[in-house]
Structures are given as structure tokens and as C-alpha cells.
Design an enzyme around this catalytic site. Structure first.
Site, PDB file in Angstrom:
ATOM      1  N   LYS A 168     138.303  25.934 -32.778  1.00 47.26           N
ATOM      2  CA  LYS A 168     138.238  27.400 -32.745  1.00 47.26           C
ATOM      3  C   LYS A 168     137.752  27.857 -31.383  1.00 47.26           C
ATOM      4  O   LYS A 168     136.578  27.751 -31.041  1.00 47.26           O
ATOM      5  CB  LYS A 168     137.299  27.952 -33.822  1.00 47.26           C
ATOM      6  CG  LYS A 168     137.580  29.453 -33.988  1.00 47.26           C
ATOM      7  CD  LYS A 168     136.436  30.278 -34.459  1.00 47.26           C
ATOM      8  CE  LYS A 168     135.438  30.691 -33.431  1.00 47.26           C
ATOM      9  NZ  LYS A 168     135.920  31.640 -32.402  1.00 47.26           N
ATOM     10  N   GLY A 219     127.671  26.934 -27.536  1.00 47.96           N
ATOM     11  CA  GLY A 219     127.539  28.392 -27.453  1.00 47.96           C
ATOM     12  C   GLY A 219     126.079  28.764 -27.288  1.00 47.96           C
ATOM     13  O   GLY A 219     125.276  27.974 -26.784  1.00 47.96           O
ATOM     14  N   SER A 220     125.744  29.960 -27.741  1.00 43.93           N
ATOM     15  CA  SER A 220     124.389  30.465 -27.500  1.00 43.93           C
ATOM     16  C   SER A 220     123.394  29.878 -28.510  1.00 43.93           C
ATOM     17  O   SER A 220     123.775  29.413 -29.593  1.00 43.93           O
ATOM     18  CB  SER A 220     124.397  31.987 -27.609  1.00 43.93           C
ATOM     19  OG  SER A 220     124.778  32.358 -28.915  1.00 43.93           O
ATOM     20  N   GLY A 224     123.869  29.083 -32.452  1.00 42.41           N
ATOM     21  CA  GLY A 224     123.561  27.714 -32.878  1.00 42.41           C
ATOM     22  C   GLY A 224     122.634  27.713 -34.091  1.00 42.41           C
ATOM     23  O   GLY A 224     122.802  26.921 -35.019  1.00 42.41           O
ATOM     24  N   GLU A 241     125.348  22.122 -28.438  1.00 42.47           N
ATOM     25  CA  GLU A 241     125.165  22.282 -26.981  1.00 42.47           C
ATOM     26  C   GLU A 241     124.941  23.765 -26.741  1.00 42.47           C
ATOM     27  O   GLU A 241     125.896  24.544 -26.737  1.00 42.47           O
ATOM     28  CB  GLU A 241     126.412  21.795 -26.226  1.00 42.47           C
ATOM     29  CG  GLU A 241     126.647  20.297 -26.317  1.00 42.47           C
ATOM     30  CD  GLU A 241     125.702  19.481 -25.441  1.00 42.47           C
ATOM     31  OE1 GLU A 241     124.789  20.071 -24.815  1.00 42.47           O
ATOM     32  OE2 GLU A 241     125.871  18.255 -25.402  1.00 42.47           O
ATOM     33  N   CYS A 275     126.484  26.733 -18.543  1.00 43.46           N
ATOM     34  CA  CYS A 275     125.305  26.429 -19.358  1.00 43.46           C
ATOM     35  C   CYS A 275     124.205  25.819 -18.502  1.00 43.46           C
ATOM     36  O   CYS A 275     123.060  26.236 -18.567  1.00 43.46           O
ATOM     37  CB  CYS A 275     125.671  25.508 -20.503  1.00 43.46           C
ATOM     38  SG  CYS A 275     126.584  24.046 -19.999  1.00 43.46           S
ATOM     39  N   GLU A 373     118.243  34.097 -20.198  1.00 42.67           N
ATOM     40  CA  GLU A 373     119.441  33.503 -19.585  1.00 42.67           C
ATOM     41  C   GLU A 373     120.354  34.628 -19.104  1.00 42.67           C
ATOM     42  O   GLU A 373     120.915  35.364 -19.908  1.00 42.67           O
ATOM     43  CB  GLU A 373     120.185  32.637 -20.613  1.00 42.67           C
ATOM     44  CG  GLU A 373     121.362  31.903 -20.014  1.00 42.67           C
ATOM     45  CD  GLU A 373     122.197  31.135 -21.035  1.00 42.67           C
ATOM     46  OE1 GLU A 373     122.429  31.652 -22.153  1.00 42.67           O
ATOM     47  OE2 GLU A 373     122.638  30.030 -20.712  1.00 42.67           O
TER      48      GLU A 373
HETATM   49  P1  NAD Z   1     128.494  32.414 -28.630  1.00 39.77           P
HETATM   50  O1  NAD Z   1     127.420  31.674 -29.336  1.00 39.77           O
HETATM   51  O2  NAD Z   1     128.535  33.879 -28.694  1.00 39.77           O
HETATM   52  O3  NAD Z   1     129.929  31.925 -29.144  1.00 39.77           O
HETATM   53  C1  NAD Z   1     130.330  30.570 -29.129  1.00 39.77           C
HETATM   54  C2  NAD Z   1     131.369  30.333 -30.197  1.00 39.77           C
HETATM   55  O4  NAD Z   1     130.770  30.480 -31.489  1.00 39.77           O
HETATM   56  C3  NAD Z   1     132.546  31.308 -30.173  1.00 39.77           C
HETATM   57  O5  NAD Z   1     133.722  30.586 -30.447  1.00 39.77           O
HETATM   58  C4  NAD Z   1     132.206  32.255 -31.309  1.00 39.77           C
HETATM   59  O6  NAD Z   1     133.325  32.884 -31.879  1.00 39.77           O
HETATM   60  C5  NAD Z   1     131.582  31.307 -32.302  1.00 39.77           C
HETATM   61  N1  NAD Z   1     130.719  31.939 -33.300  1.00 39.77           N
HETATM   62  C6  NAD Z   1     130.098  33.158 -33.251  1.00 39.77           C
HETATM   63  N2  NAD Z   1     129.363  33.351 -34.380  1.00 39.77           N
HETATM   64  C7  NAD Z   1     129.508  32.232 -35.143  1.00 39.77           C
HETATM   65  C8  NAD Z   1     128.986  31.815 -36.392  1.00 39.77           C
HETATM   66  N3  NAD Z   1     128.147  32.590 -37.102  1.00 39.77           N
HETATM   67  N4  NAD Z   1     129.326  30.602 -36.871  1.00 39.77           N
HETATM   68  C9  NAD Z   1     130.145  29.781 -36.159  1.00 39.77           C
HETATM   69  N5  NAD Z   1     130.684  30.127 -34.965  1.00 39.77           N
HETATM   70  C10 NAD Z   1     130.359  31.328 -34.459  1.00 39.77           C
HETATM   71  O7  NAD Z   1     128.417  31.893 -27.110  1.00 39.77           O
HETATM   72  P2  NAD Z   1     129.258  32.407 -25.845  1.00 39.77           P
HETATM   73  O8  NAD Z   1     128.720  33.734 -25.434  1.00 39.77           O
HETATM   74  O9  NAD Z   1     130.705  32.224 -26.101  1.00 39.77           O
HETATM   75  O10 NAD Z   1     128.855  31.303 -24.756  1.00 39.77           O
HETATM   76  C11 NAD Z   1     127.807  31.439 -23.857  1.00 39.77           C
HETATM   77  C12 NAD Z   1     126.617  30.592 -24.286  1.00 39.77           C
HETATM   78  O11 NAD Z   1     127.018  29.239 -24.447  1.00 39.77           O
HETATM   79  C13 NAD Z   1     125.532  30.561 -23.235  1.00 39.77           C
HETATM   80  O12 NAD Z   1     124.268  30.676 -23.845  1.00 39.77           O
HETATM   81  C14 NAD Z   1     125.672  29.182 -22.617  1.00 39.77           C
HETATM   82  O13 NAD Z   1     124.491  28.697 -22.002  1.00 39.77           O
HETATM   83  C15 NAD Z   1     126.110  28.386 -23.780  1.00 39.77           C
HETATM   84  N6  NAD Z   1     126.801  27.149 -23.348  1.00 39.77           N
HETATM   85  C16 NAD Z   1     126.196  25.927 -23.548  1.00 39.77           C
HETATM   86  C17 NAD Z   1     126.812  24.761 -23.117  1.00 39.77           C
HETATM   87  C18 NAD Z   1     126.169  23.419 -23.276  1.00 39.77           C
HETATM   88  O14 NAD Z   1     126.851  22.411 -23.093  1.00 39.77           O
HETATM   89  N7  NAD Z   1     124.912  23.335 -23.631  1.00 39.77           N
HETATM   90  C19 NAD Z   1     128.055  24.848 -22.471  1.00 39.77           C
HETATM   91  C20 NAD Z   1     128.638  26.099 -22.282  1.00 39.77           C
HETATM   92  C21 NAD Z   1     128.004  27.243 -22.734  1.00 39.77           C
END
Ligand code: NAD
Length: 467
Positions: A168, A219-220, A224, A241, A275, A373
Site C-alpha cells: 500500500k 511512516g510516522s 506506527g 521504521e 527519515c 521532526e
Molecule cells: P504516515 O505515517 O502519515 O503514513 C505512512 C503510511 O501509513 C501511508 O501509506 C499512510 O497511508 C499509512 N497509514 C496512515 N494511517 C494508517 C493507519 N491507521 N494504519 C495503517 N496505515 C496507515 O507517514 P508519512 O508522512 O507518509 O511519512 C513521513 C514519516 O515517515 C516521517 O516521520 C519519517 O521520518 C518517517 N520515515 C521513516 C523511515 C524509516 O526508515 N525509519 C523512512 C522513511 C520515512
């Protein structure tokens, strides 16, 4: 139509939500967003394909992944074009072409890392060995900052270990997600890799589907935590992650001129939307002004503009939400008296989500730009007099993805590194990754490792054969 735009046209839907180029606002395609109901069908497909994919055996699965990497190489320019138009990153520098090349490299690495059976005990009649079996269906949920390569980090090891995958992509970079899946599928058997589109509710449905045995989530931190809650009823294994707020600590013996370029790109890679970018910098009083000046000198020379223009090295932010975050944090820093060395003055009327390269000096450690962040091109540079204080500040946040120490004396840097609460500590660089080296976070930056042999183990079930 430009030849390299063919893939973007292929993954665009005829109708649906308009997707706009973050640099210009031009419509680049359309997406038919899915709903939670689409998840069940995608998991059906993945579950049906899994036994056959497992039965192929490790060697043939690796060969298929190698062909998938070849397909990525063959379409590299088209993939780079999609991600540049949709995510905004530049074609050159540490941008879209770099991301496309990284996809192929990581897929090949997943297919060529040995994971032999481990013999644990072999004494007379006692024999125990450890095997790594497939889990089944893996749900792979990705963010919008490095939308292609992060998908590959999740997909390739999972497939290698005999799982099938439902991917996804972020709703902000759906076309890119569809493009990488479509290209890999040129080399994979049907059903092994499926994409579902949509927002958080679709991701949530994927986590809750009882047939999903593992969720790879990037993601965030906030999302998470929701994934952890949603997983409780079904107990899929999780690799999380999550976000970071990486610090760089410059030691007094560092040479400002020698480290400035590394500091700049450690912070500004992908416009800070990374990230493990350096998101706050601690510099000793003795060399503070020299470091700030050297950084400003580098920053001034880096061209920012539309990603497709070959001369640019930094593009726009990907979306309005992130632009607002960066703008708010910089405005708050100004309001509390921090010094704007460069930038901090976006042209709100201009097209696209451009935010200028921004360096903020003489900022206190408690400022939101330091504590939160920013995920954008605005680096706070905090002055310190006591190294102990810099170590405490570095560790004084809930997250711990990466950190870096900058020094002419490796032993000194290593001694500081050992005290930092972060999954990776770089010495005299920041953010570099390697498919052979495990990557993951400490504290709220998540748990589980990606890459290398650890990454393969994370997408399998360990099974002991005893006797
Ligand atoms: P986000 O958490 O908003 O979204 C990430 C994904 O999760 C998207 O596909 C979103 O649709 C999905 N999502 C949203 N709500 C959900 C739920 N309740 N259940 C399951 N999935 C859901 O993050 P973002 O804004 O897309 O990305 C930026 C963040 O990601 C930053 O905090 C960044 O530091 C982090 N990041 C971490 C790494 C790592 O390897 N640690 C790598 C890249 C980005």
C-alpha cells in the site's frame, strides 16, 4: 508525449482523483483510490499465490528477483520521471535517478544475501538447527518521501523468503507505488506482488486482515502507534521504521571547511524529507561561527527548483501539510529570537510547495524546530559549550533513528557514539545506508531491522528442527 513519460501514463487511471506535480501544480495523472473493501481481494490474491511461490524454492525465487532488478534498470529513466513528477525530487544529485538505481541495487542484494541453515548443536545424538520459513502474506505500507526505494526495501526481502506481498503506497505518492510494482511484476509470477491504493483506512484494513502474518510499516511515529494497536487482534509480526530527529554533534577538533559539505547533505538530502536526515546540529562555541559560515557557503551554491530541470539539486516539498509544518517551526524559531542565517522567507504566492534552504543559528535547544521532526529544508544549529550537554540534548528526545559525530579524532568520536541512543551512529557523515548493513531505530523510531541478513530474518518465521 516524452518517451520516458510512458510509464506514468500507464499507471494513471482514466478517471479519479487528480494528482498534481508539487513543483508546478500541473496535473500529472489520476488515481482511483481504493477502499478497505479492496484489501480483502488483494490479500485473497496474495494468499492464493503464496504456496506456489514458496514451492519454487530459494534459488528460483532469487532468479526471479534478479530479473525484477533488471526490469527496474530497464525502466530506470521512466521510474525516475514518475517519482520526480509526483514526489518533486530532482532527477539529478541524490534524487530520482539515484532512487531508481538504489531500487535495483537493494532488490539484487535481497536476492543474493546468503541465509544458510544454522547448525546450533551437533554433539553425538543431539542435533539442533535453525531454519527460516516463510510467514505467508506480508502487508507493506510505505510513506511518500522515498516512495520507490522504501517499497523495494519491504517487498524484496519478503519475496525472497517465500512470502507474497500486498503493497500500500502512500496516498501522496500512489502513482510511484503503482509504477514500481508494475515494473517488478514484469518479472514475477502473477499474484506474488499486488498493490492496493488508498489512505490510512486502507492501511488499517491491511494490518487487521487475519491472513496478513507480517506488516512492514514505514511512516510516522504517530501512525506506527496506531499500527501497533490495530495489530493486537491479529498479532501480525511488525517491523516499524518510524520517524526520527537525528542529531549531529560536531566536536571542537573538527575542521569546519572539511565537514561542511557532509553536514549540508546529511541534513538537506531530499530536501530534508528523509527519515535519517540530520535534523538538528550541535556545534561547540569555539568553532560555531566558522561552521555556520561554511554551511551557508555550501548552501548558497545548491540550486533549488523544478525537479525535471537537470541543473537543480533540490526540489519542492512534497505537499502542503509538510510545507505548513516547516513554516510553522521556522516562524516559531524566529519568534523566540533565533537568528536566520539563510532562507526562512518563502514566497507564499509562488507555484509549488517550495520552501527555501534555511539555516537557523543561535537557537535554544527547547525550540520546537529542534525538538520536533521538521522533515524539510530548515536546519537548527545549536551552540554548546559543554560536550556533556550536547550528548544529553541528543538523547533527550523520544526518537532515536540515527545520529552523527564529527571529529578529526576517530577514538574520541567512537567514545561519544557509544553513548548515543540511536539505531545508527555515523562518524563524519550522516545518513548513508548500505544493503549489507542492518538499519533500524531505537526508542520511538521503531523496532525490527531492515537490510542484510537481519532483514531477511525479519520477514520469516524461525523454526528449530531438533533431534
Ligand atoms: P504516515 O505515517 O502519515 O503514513 C505512512 C503510511 O501509513 C501511508 O501509506 C499512510 O497511508 C499509512 N497509514 C496512515 N494511517 C494508517 C493507519 N491507521 N494504519 C495503517 N496505515 C496507515 O507517514 P508519512 O508522512 O507518509 O511519512 C513521513 C514519516 O515517515 C516521517 O516521520 C519519517 O521520518 C518517517 N520515515 C521513516 C523511515 C524509516 O526508515 N525509519 C523512512 C522513511 C520515512
Amino acid at each position: 508525449m516524452e518517451e520516458r513519460a510512458a510509464l506514468l501514463a500507464r499507471v494513471s487511471a482514466g478517471s479519479g482523483t487528480e494528482i498534481k506535480d508539487p513543483a508546478t501544480g500541473a496535473v500529472i495523472g489520476r488515481v482511483a483510490f481504493g477502499t478497505p473493501d479492496d484489501v480483502a481481494a488483494a490479500v485473497d490474491t496474495a494468499a492464493a499465490a503464496q504456496p506456489g511461490w514458496d514451492a519454487l524454492g530459494d534459488q528460483d525465487r532469487c532468479a526471479a528477483l534478479m530479473r525484477a532488478a533488471d526490469a527496474i534498470d530497464a525502466h530506470a529513466e521512466e521510474l525516475a520521471y514518475v517519482v520526480s513528477r509526483e514526489q518533486g525530487k530532482t532527477m539529478n544529485g541524490l534524487g530520482a535517478r539515484y532512487e531508481a538505481a538504489g531500487c535495483a541495487a537493494w532488490v539484487r542484494a535481497a536476492a543474493s544475501t546468503p541465509l544458510p541453515v544454522e547448525v546450533l548443536v551437533d554433539e553425538g545424538s543431539s542435533h539442533a538447527e535453525l531454519h527460516y520459513r516463510p510467514i505467508g502474506v506480508v502487508g507493506a505500507i510505505t510513506p511518500w518521501n522515498w516512495p520507490m526505494i522504501i517499497a523495494c526495501w519491504q517487498i524484496a526481502p519478503a519475496l525472497r523468503m517465500g512470502n507474497t506481498v500486498v503493497q500500500k503506497p502512500s496516498e501522496y505518492t500512489t502513482l510511484t507505488g503503482l509504477a514500481i510494482v508494475q515494473v517488478m511484476n514484469e518479472a514475477l509470477p502473477p499474484g506474488v506482488l499486488t498493490a492496493v491504493t488508498g489512505a490510512g483506512d486502507v492501511g488499517d484494513a491491511l494490518v487487521r486482515d487475519r491472513r496478513v502474518g507480517k506488516v512492514m510499516f514505514t511512516g510516522s511515529v504517530q501512525t506506527g502507534m496506531k499500527v501497533i494497536e490495530a495489530s493486537a487482534g491479529n498479532m501480525p509480526r511488525l517491523t516499524l521504521e518510524l520517524g526520527g530527529n537525528d542529531a549531529g554533534i560536531v566536536l571542537p577538533d573538527a575542521d569546519p571547511g572539511a565537514i561542511a559539505e557532509g553536514l549540508f547533505w546529511g541534513a538537506f538530502i531530499n530536501n530534508g524529507q528523509t527519515c535519517a536526515a540530520m535534523k538538528r546540529l550541535y556545534v561547540p562555541d569555539a568553532i560555531y561561527d566558522e561552521v555556520v559560515d561554511a554551511l551557508a557557503g555550501i548552501a548558497a551554491k545548491v540550486p533549488m527548483g523544478v525537479g525535471l530541470d537537470e541543473g537543480n539539486a533540490l526540489g519542492p516539498l512534497q505537499n502542503q501539510m509538510q510545507w505548513n509544518v516547516v513554516n510553522r517551526l521556522v516562524e516559531e524559531a524566529k519568534a523566540r529570537g533565533a537568528r536566520v542565517v539563510m532562507g526562512g522567507d518563502p514566497d507564499a504566492g509562488a507555484p509549488g510547495y517550495f520552501y527555501p534552504k534555511t539555516l537557523i543559528a543561535d537557537i535554544d535547544n527547547a525550540a520546537p524546530l529542534v525538538q520536533e521532526e521538521q522533515f524539510g529544508p530548515a536546519l537548527p544549529i545549536v551552540r554548546y559549550t559543554d560536550l556533556e550537554e550536547a550528548v544529553q540534548w541528543t538523547n533527550g528526545v523520544d526518537v532515536g533513528l540515527g545520529a552523527s559525530v564529527w571529529s578529526a579524532d576517530r577514538e574520541k568520536a567512537l567514545a561519544i557514539a557509544a553513548r548515543l541512543q540511536a539505531g545508527t551512529v555515523w562518524i563524519n557523515s550522516h545518513g548513508g545506508i548500505d544493503p549489507r548493513v542492518p538499519f533500524g531505530g531505537a526508542k520511538h523510531s521503531g523496532y525490527g531491522l531492515e537490510f542484510g541478513v537481519e532483514g531477511l530474518k525479519a520477514v520469516s518465521v524461525p523454526q528449530v528442527i531438533s533431534g
